[in-house]
Design a protein around this motif. Structure first.
Motif, short mmCIF file in Angstrom:
data_model
loop_
_atom_site.label_atom_id
_atom_site.label_comp_id
_atom_site.label_asym_id
_atom_site.label_seq_id
_atom_site.Cartn_x
_atom_site.Cartn_y
_atom_site.Cartn_z
N ARG A 1 57.13 -109.50 -35.89
CA ARG A 1 58.40 -110.45 -34.76
C ARG A 1 59.50 -110.86 -35.23
NH1 ARG A 1 54.58 -112.16 -30.77
NH2 ARG A 1 52.00 -112.42 -31.12
N PRO A 2 60.45 -111.92 -34.64
CA PRO A 2 61.78 -111.89 -34.96
C PRO A 2 61.55 -113.10 -35.51
CG PRO A 2 62.42 -111.75 -32.95
CD PRO A 2 60.54 -111.41 -33.02
N ALA A 3 62.50 -113.85 -36.38
CA ALA A 3 62.04 -115.01 -37.33
C ALA A 3 63.65 -115.74 -37.59
CB ALA A 3 61.52 -114.46 -38.43
N HIS A 4 63.42 -116.19 -37.60
CA HIS A 4 64.60 -116.67 -38.47
C HIS A 4 64.78 -116.97 -40.07
CE1 HIS A 4 67.07 -118.58 -35.62
NE2 HIS A 4 66.02 -118.94 -34.85
N ALA A 5 65.53 -117.52 -40.50
CA ALA A 5 65.51 -116.97 -42.64
C ALA A 5 64.70 -117.72 -43.20
CB ALA A 5 67.29 -116.47 -43.08
N ARG A 6 64.05 -118.13 -43.84
CA ARG A 6 62.88 -119.12 -44.73
C ARG A 6 62.12 -119.21 -43.78
NH1 ARG A 6 64.25 -117.42 -48.85
NH2 ARG A 6 63.04 -119.54 -49.71
N MET A 7 61.63 -118.74 -42.74
CA MET A 7 60.51 -119.30 -41.75
C MET A 7 59.54 -118.35 -42.17
SD MET A 7 62.46 -122.21 -40.85
CE MET A 7 60.95 -122.55 -39.16
N ILE B 1 54.28 -112.82 -43.15
CA ILE B 1 55.80 -112.73 -44.21
C ILE B 1 56.30 -114.37 -43.86
CG2 ILE B 1 57.93 -112.22 -44.21
CD1 ILE B 1 57.05 -109.91 -42.26
N ILE B 2 56.29 -114.89 -45.39
CA ILE B 2 56.69 -116.45 -45.71
C ILE B 2 57.55 -116.66 -46.16
CG2 ILE B 2 55.23 -118.21 -46.63
CD1 ILE B 2 52.69 -116.74 -46.77
N ARG B 3 58.45 -116.89 -45.74
CA ARG B 3 60.48 -117.22 -45.86
C ARG B 3 61.43 -116.04 -46.12
NH1 ARG B 3 57.08 -120.95 -48.66
NH2 ARG B 3 57.57 -120.17 -50.39
N PRO B 4 61.32 -115.11 -45.20
CA PRO B 4 61.78 -114.19 -45.70
C PRO B 4 63.46 -114.71 -45.66
CG PRO B 4 61.90 -114.59 -42.92
CD PRO B 4 61.11 -115.11 -43.91
N GLU B 5 64.33 -113.06 -46.68
CA GLU B 5 65.94 -113.98 -47.53
C GLU B 5 66.61 -114.59 -45.47
OE1 GLU B 5 65.71 -111.47 -49.69
OE2 GLU B 5 64.74 -111.71 -51.45
N MET B 6 66.52 -113.09 -44.89
CA MET B 6 67.23 -113.07 -43.39
C MET B 6 66.86 -113.17 -42.28
SD MET B 6 69.80 -110.26 -45.80
CE MET B 6 68.20 -109.22 -46.08
N ASN B 7 67.66 -113.49 -41.43
CA ASN B 7 67.23 -113.93 -39.48
C ASN B 7 66.47 -112.30 -40.27
OD1 ASN B 7 67.55 -116.13 -39.81
ND2 ASN B 7 69.51 -114.99 -38.61
N LEU B 8 65.29 -111.76 -39.10
CA LEU B 8 64.99 -111.03 -38.59
C LEU B 8 64.77 -111.10 -37.55
CD1 LEU B 8 61.67 -110.45 -40.85
CD2 LEU B 8 63.44 -110.00 -41.13
N SER B 9 66.39 -110.08 -36.74
CA SER B 9 66.70 -109.78 -35.44
C SER B 9 65.85 -108.41 -34.48
CB SER B 9 67.70 -109.81 -35.08
OG SER B 9 68.06 -111.32 -35.73
N GLU B 10 65.61 -109.48 -32.88
CA GLU B 10 65.37 -107.44 -32.15
C GLU B 10 65.88 -107.09 -32.50
OE1 GLU B 10 63.15 -109.06 -28.71
OE2 GLU B 10 62.21 -107.33 -28.69
#
Ligand SMILES: [Cu+2]
Length: 156
Positions: free
Chosen positions: A46-52, A121-130
């Motif tokens: 799933r998409p996520a903001h960095a650090r989320m 996935i806990i606190r990715p370094e960067m945004n994960l975008s579609e």
């Protein structure tokens, strides 16, 4: 520029490249391990903001006559990666908790999916975008390590 300084710049560039999700070793979303005895397919995150936090899913098929175990999953560009299961807590609320490992019975399969077992996935370094893709490293009891590349998308 001194030789040391130019080396530092090169190292910095290498680090930046290593941190970009699109620059990792390309791997397929469907992989067969050991002559197809273990097949991993249908992966997505799933998409996520960095650090989320976000979740990833995939299906594992074990075509062998002996059981296997998914020991761990890791995403290099996040603080932590855990295998979770969803469960219904008191009062019907849904919760989730880490599971140590996921048994994969012989001639059977396990589907990681929303509301079930999933990769947290806990606190990715960067945004994960579609449209992005990420590489996960899976460790099985029968094999060493397996990389899969999965797309980032809002739903499967
Ligand atoms: Cu979770």
């Amino acid at each position: 520029m001194t030789r040391l300084a130019s080396r530092s710049v090169l190292l910095l560039i290498a680090l930046i490249l290593a941190c970009s999700p699109k620059q990792e070793t390309p791997e397929k979303n469907t992989v067969n391990i050991g002559n197809g005895s273990l097949e991993i397919s249908n992966g997505w995150a799933r998409p996520a903001h960095a650090r989320m936090m976000t979740a990833a899913y995939f299906t594992i098929r074990n075509n062998e006559t002996f059981a296997d175990t998914l020991l761990s999953v890791s995403y290099a560009n996040a603080d932590d990666t855990q295998i979770h299961e969803s469960y219904e807590a008191d009062g019907g609320m849904m919760g989730m908790r880490p599971v140590g490992a996921v048994p994969i019975p012989a001639n059977s399969g396990v589907e990681l999916k929303p509301g079930g077992i999933h990769v947290m996935i806990i606190r990715p370094e960067m945004n994960l975008s579609e449209g992005d893709s990420i590489v996960l490293e899976l460790a099985f009891s029968s094999n060493e390590l397996q990389l899969i590349r999965i797309p980032v998308k809002a739903s499967n």
